[in-house]
Scaffold this active site. Structure first.
Site, mmCIF file in Angstrom:
data_model
loop_
_atom_site.group_PDB
_atom_site.id
_atom_site.type_symbol
_atom_site.label_atom_id
_atom_site.label_comp_id
_atom_site.label_asym_id
_atom_site.label_seq_id
_atom_site.Cartn_x
_atom_site.Cartn_y
_atom_site.Cartn_z
ATOM 1 C CG HIS A 151 -21.283 -56.633 -22.286
ATOM 2 N ND1 HIS A 151 -21.242 -57.975 -22.566
ATOM 3 C CD2 HIS A 151 -22.586 -56.332 -22.116
ATOM 4 C CE1 HIS A 151 -22.465 -58.460 -22.561
ATOM 5 N NE2 HIS A 151 -23.310 -57.486 -22.293
ATOM 6 C CG ASP A 184 -18.347 -59.748 -23.018
ATOM 7 O OD1 ASP A 184 -18.103 -59.032 -22.025
ATOM 8 O OD2 ASP A 184 -19.482 -59.846 -23.535
ATOM 9 C CB SER A 198 -25.399 -59.494 -20.533
ATOM 10 O OG SER A 198 -25.723 -59.072 -21.806
#
Ligand code: NAG
Ligand code: NAG
Ligand code: NAG
Ligand code: NAG
Length: 253
Positions: free
Chosen positions: A67, A107, A191
Site C-alpha cells: 500500500h 500487503d 507503514s
C-alpha cells in the site's frame, strides 16, 4: 469492512474508517542509536511526499508494504535523520500481484533498486525468514519515522523503535498476518517498516485497529508466508534487464 490505507502525507484529517487505521509513527519506545539499524530504509514519493519505511534485503532489493506504492518512489539508505537525506535511489516497484488496496492481505512489495546499494557500516541487509513454519521469537521490535501520537500529526525526524510482543496466531486472523497489541507500537508513517524478532525480519507494518481506549492491534504481513513469491521475484531480474538493455539500444540507434 473497508480499509483505509494511510501513509504519512502532510495533510491530515481522519485516518480511520470503521476503526481501522493506517500506520504512521512509533508511539512510545525510544530514539534509535544513529545507524544502529543499518537495514532500515526511508521511502518517499517525490511528488506527493508521502513516506513509508522499508528495509534492505539484498544489495538490489528493498522490501516494504504494497500500500506504499506510488508513481515516483525514491529510497534513501543509511538514514538517521530525515532532515539530512543522502542521495536518493530510484526504484522499480513490484507489488504482490494479489494486493488490492480496498482489501486487507498481500500487503507486500519489493522495490528493485536501479543502482545497487554499496554495503558499509551504515547500509546493511537484514535476514529474511528461511521457512514458513520456523518458530518466531515473541519478543520483537518495530521502528520508523512515523507519528509519535495517535491523535496529532507528529512524525519523528529521527528513527524511533519500540519493543512489542507477538500475539498467538489464533488471535490474529488471516494466515498471511502476524499481530501485536498494546498502546505502544507503530502508527501513521511507519507503514512498510520491519518487525524484527531476534535477528530476523518476520513482518511488514501494514495497519492497525483501534480496539478499545488504550488498546491498538497492529497487523503485519507475515513475510514467511510469501517466501516462494519473494524468491521468484529476486531470482528473476530478466524483465528488468531486458528493459534496461532495450533502453540502451534505443539510445544507440
Ligand atoms: C478489489 O476489492 C474490491 C472490494 O472488495 C472489489 O470490488 C474489486 O473488484 C477488487 N479489485 C480487483 C482488481 O480484484
Ligand atoms: C497526544 O496529543 C494529545 C493532543 O494534543 C495530547 O492530549 C496527548 O497527551 C498526547 N499524547 C501523548 C502520549 O503525547
Ligand atoms: C527492548 O528490550 C531490550 C531487551 O529487554 C532492551 O535492551 C531495549 O532497551 C528495549 N528497547 C526499547 C525501545 O524499549
Ligand atoms: C493459509 O495459507 C494457505 C496457503 O499457504 C492457504 O491454502 C490456506 O487457505 C490459508 N488458510 C487460511 C485460514 O487462510
Amino acid at each position: 469492512m473497508s480499509i483505509l490505507w494511510l501513509i504519512a502525507v502532510l495533510l491530515l484529517l481522519h485516518y480511520c474508517a470503521s476503526g481501522v487505521c493506517m500506520h504512521h509513527g512509533i508511539i512510545g519506545g525510544k530514539v534509535s542509536i544513529p545507524h544502529s539499524r543499518p537495514y532500515m530504509v526511508y521511502i518517499r514519493d517525490s511528488e506527493t511526499k508521502a513516506s513509508c519505511g522499508g528495509f534492505l534485503v539484498r544489495e538490489d532489493f528493498v522490501m516494504t508494504a504494497a500500500h506504499c506504492n506510488k508513481n515516483h518512489l525514491m529510497v534513501y539508505l543509511g538514514v538517521s535523520n530525515t532532515h539530512h537525506l543522502p542521495v536518493s535511489v530510484a526504484v522499480h516497484p513490484i507489488p504482490h500481484p494479489k494486493f488490492n488496496k480496498s482489501q486487507p492481505g498481500h500487503d507486500i512489495m519489493l522495490l528493485k533498486l536501479e543502482t545497487s546499494a554499496t554495503l558499509n557500516k551504515i547500509v546493511k541487509t537484514i535476514t529474511l525468514p528461511k521457512t514458513e513454519n520456523e518458530e518466531i521469537s515473541k519478543n520483537c521490535m518495530v521502528m520508523g519515522w512515523g507519528w509519535q501520537n495517535y491523535s496529532m500529526e507528529s512524525p519523528s525526524r529521527v528513527l524511533k523503535e519500540v519493543n512489542v510482543t507477538l500475539l498467538d496466531s489464533k488471535n490474529c486472523g488471516p494466515n498471511d498476518t502476524i499481530c501485536t497489541e498494546g498502546y505502544y507500537g507503530p502508527s501513521l508513517g511507519d507503514s512498510g517498516g520491519p518487525l524484527v524478532c531476534g535477528d530476523v525480519v518476520q513482518g511488514i507494518v501494514s495497519y492497525y485497529i483501534h480496539e478499545s481506549k488504550n488498546i491498538y492491534r497492529s497487523r503485519y504481513t507475515h513475510i514467511a508466508h510469501y517466501l516462494p513469491w519473494i524468491h521468484q521475484v529476486m531470482k528473476n531480474p530478466n524483465q528488468l534487464q531486458h528493459e534496461t538493455w532495450k533502453g540502451k539500444l534505443d539510445k544507440l540507434i
